[in-house]
Design an enzyme around this catalytic site. Structure first.
Site, PDB file in Angstrom:
ATOM      1  N   SER A 236       0.834  -1.195   0.000  1.00 51.04           N
ATOM      2  CA  SER A 236       0.000   0.000   0.000  1.00 51.04           C
ATOM      3  C   SER A 236       0.874   1.253   0.000  1.00 51.04           C
ATOM      4  CB  SER A 236      -0.950  -0.040   1.201  1.00 51.04           C
ATOM      5  OG  SER A 236      -1.962   0.927   1.103  1.00 51.04           O
TER       6      SER A 236
ATOM      7  N   ARG B  93     -12.245   7.057   8.976  1.00 51.64           N
ATOM      8  CA  ARG B  93     -11.784   5.673   9.012  1.00 51.64           C
ATOM      9  C   ARG B  93     -12.847   4.716   8.464  1.00 51.64           C
ATOM     10  NH1 ARG B  93      -7.058   2.888   8.941  1.00 51.64           N
ATOM     11  NH2 ARG B  93      -7.095   1.049  10.271  1.00 51.64           N
TER      12      ARG B  93
ATOM     13  N   ASP C  94      -8.770  -6.449  -4.714  1.00 52.43           N
ATOM     14  CA  ASP C  94      -8.430  -5.113  -4.217  1.00 52.43           C
ATOM     15  C   ASP C  94      -9.160  -4.053  -5.032  1.00 52.43           C
ATOM     16  OD1 ASP C  94      -7.210  -2.816  -3.243  1.00 52.43           O
ATOM     17  OD2 ASP C  94      -5.187  -3.663  -3.278  1.00 52.43           O
TER      18      ASP C  94
ATOM     19  N   HIS D  33      -8.044  -5.249  -0.242  1.00 49.40           N
ATOM     20  CA  HIS D  33      -6.738  -4.611  -0.051  1.00 49.40           C
ATOM     21  C   HIS D  33      -6.050  -5.086   1.224  1.00 49.40           C
ATOM     22  CE1 HIS D  33      -3.666  -1.571  -0.575  1.00 49.40           C
ATOM     23  NE2 HIS D  33      -3.947  -1.038   0.604  1.00 49.40           N
ATOM     24  N   ASP D  34      -6.809  -5.302   2.272  1.00 49.78           N
ATOM     25  CA  ASP D  34      -6.234  -5.739   3.547  1.00 49.78           C
ATOM     26  C   ASP D  34      -5.631  -7.139   3.485  1.00 49.78           C
ATOM     27  OD1 ASP D  34      -6.534  -3.462   5.001  1.00 49.78           O
ATOM     28  OD2 ASP D  34      -8.241  -4.148   6.194  1.00 49.78           O
TER      29      ASP D  34
END
Length: 351
Positions: A135, A201, A289, A318-319
């Site tokens: 990332s 967030r 992602d 993505h994580d």
């Protein structure tokens, strides 16, 4: 291991031309530099992580992992602007005697990398055997591989890109709008903007995971519910979790910094910049992602001279680069066993 601090005694010049006095760099090291100085593994962390890589990347770094302190000298530096030990907006501005907050100078990925370079010089690291990041960490690693091609031997780029996309910038701008909508963000207090940070967030989480991730992990067990859904509770919890460990001012600056990422800036374009990389390079993309789509990693693979490519099939989105440590280990192990030029690494899950 506790955090260490390196204090740079000269003014640090930013890409913008502004100078940052009294630069401090917080960092962790694990293991020891061997006599040949050829066992360095440098990890670049992502947006809200920190230099304690053994805490947040278990399975990749640590005893018994692919990068372990018994064999490697592992370095991870807290990035410029982040509140975990390196100079950031909560520091005191010597001109005013007050915290910088929103008067902190804007900085770029290139500036973050130049801070890393200062630390590497301080640690007497001439060569980095493996430079790795995912990332925003991958953006740093890529930039470093371009600006110091002779220093980096092996480069591992996970779920990252050559320049931040309009899609990524839009996600970040929405988060900054959430921050600025909180009236306490601009009230001059170091802990201002907490409600905005919480909302920001939750926006970010939607880009880190996927429809399928939420569908599996937050699915309701009963049909009669009309309120208090698991997904709602999850968003609230994750937003507050970041508020408890981060601050809104750093978050604002770091999203701006991610937006600044473009390796082609002042280098005659992205493809010319990528051609400067001399390291053996492994590029890893995650099929699900949505923030850094796999086409961005395929682009890197096509334009970095000595590169191999692997894709990770994960429903975490993505994580996945933080979670799928066993599969990442298999990919990285295979990379070091192969001739990389134009190689596509294909691995199947064992489970």
């Amino acid at each position: 291991m506790s955090i260490e601090t390196y204090k740079y005694t000269q003014p640090f010049k930013l890409e913008s031309g502004r100078q940052l006095p009294g630069l401090e760099i917080g960092f962790h090291t694990y293991g020891r530099l061997n006599k040949a100085k050829d066992n360095v593994v440098w990890v670049c962390h992502a947006l809200t992580a920190n230099s304690d890589v053994l805490d947040w990347w278990k399975g990749i770094v640590g005893t018994g992992s692919i990068f372990n302190p018994e064999e490697h000298f592992i370095v991870c530096a807290n990035i410029l602007g982040s509140p975990y030990g390196t100079s950031n907006p909560l520091n005191i501005d010597p001109e005013t005697g007050q915290p910088y907050l929103q008067s902190f100078p804007q900085f770029t990925i290139r500036d973050i990398v130049n801070v890393h370079r200062l630390l590497a010089d301080h640690l007497q690291i001439d060569k980095i055997h493996i430079l790795i990041g995912g990332s925003l960490g991958g953006q740093q690693a890529l930039e470093w591989g371009i600006c110091e091609p002779e220093r980096i031997k092996n480069l591992i780029l996970i779920a990252t890109n050559a320049r931040h996309s309009p899609w990524g910038v839009a996600f970040n701008e929405s988060q900054r709008l959430a921050l600025s909508a909180d009236p306490t963000f601009s009230d001059g207090s170091a802990d201002g903007g907490q409600k905005g940070l919480k909302a920001a967030r939750t926006i970010a989480l939607l880009s880190y995971r996927t429809y399928k991730t939420y569908g599996i992990t937050q699915q309701e067990d009963e049909d009669g519910k009309t309120d208090n859904f698991k997904a709602s509770t999850y968003q609230d919890y994750q937003g507050q979790k970041l508020v408890n460990r981060f601050n809104a001012h750093s978050y604002w600056y770091l999203t701006k910094t991610m937006d600044s990422h473009n390796v082609g800036r002042n280098r005659h374009g992205v493809e010319k910049a990528l051609s400067l990389i001399k390291a053996r390079t492994l590029v890893i993309g995650i099929t699900s992602d949505v923030l850094f789509p796999i086409e961005e990693q395929q682009y890197l693979f096509r334009h970095i001279p000595k590169s191999a490519f692997a894709q990770l099939d994960s429903f975490y989105g993505h994580d996945g680069f933080l979670i799928e440590t066993e599969f990442l280990t298999n990919i990285i192990t295979s990379f070091f066993k192969t001739d990389v030029k134009g190689k596509i690494i294909e691995l199947q899950r064992t489970a």
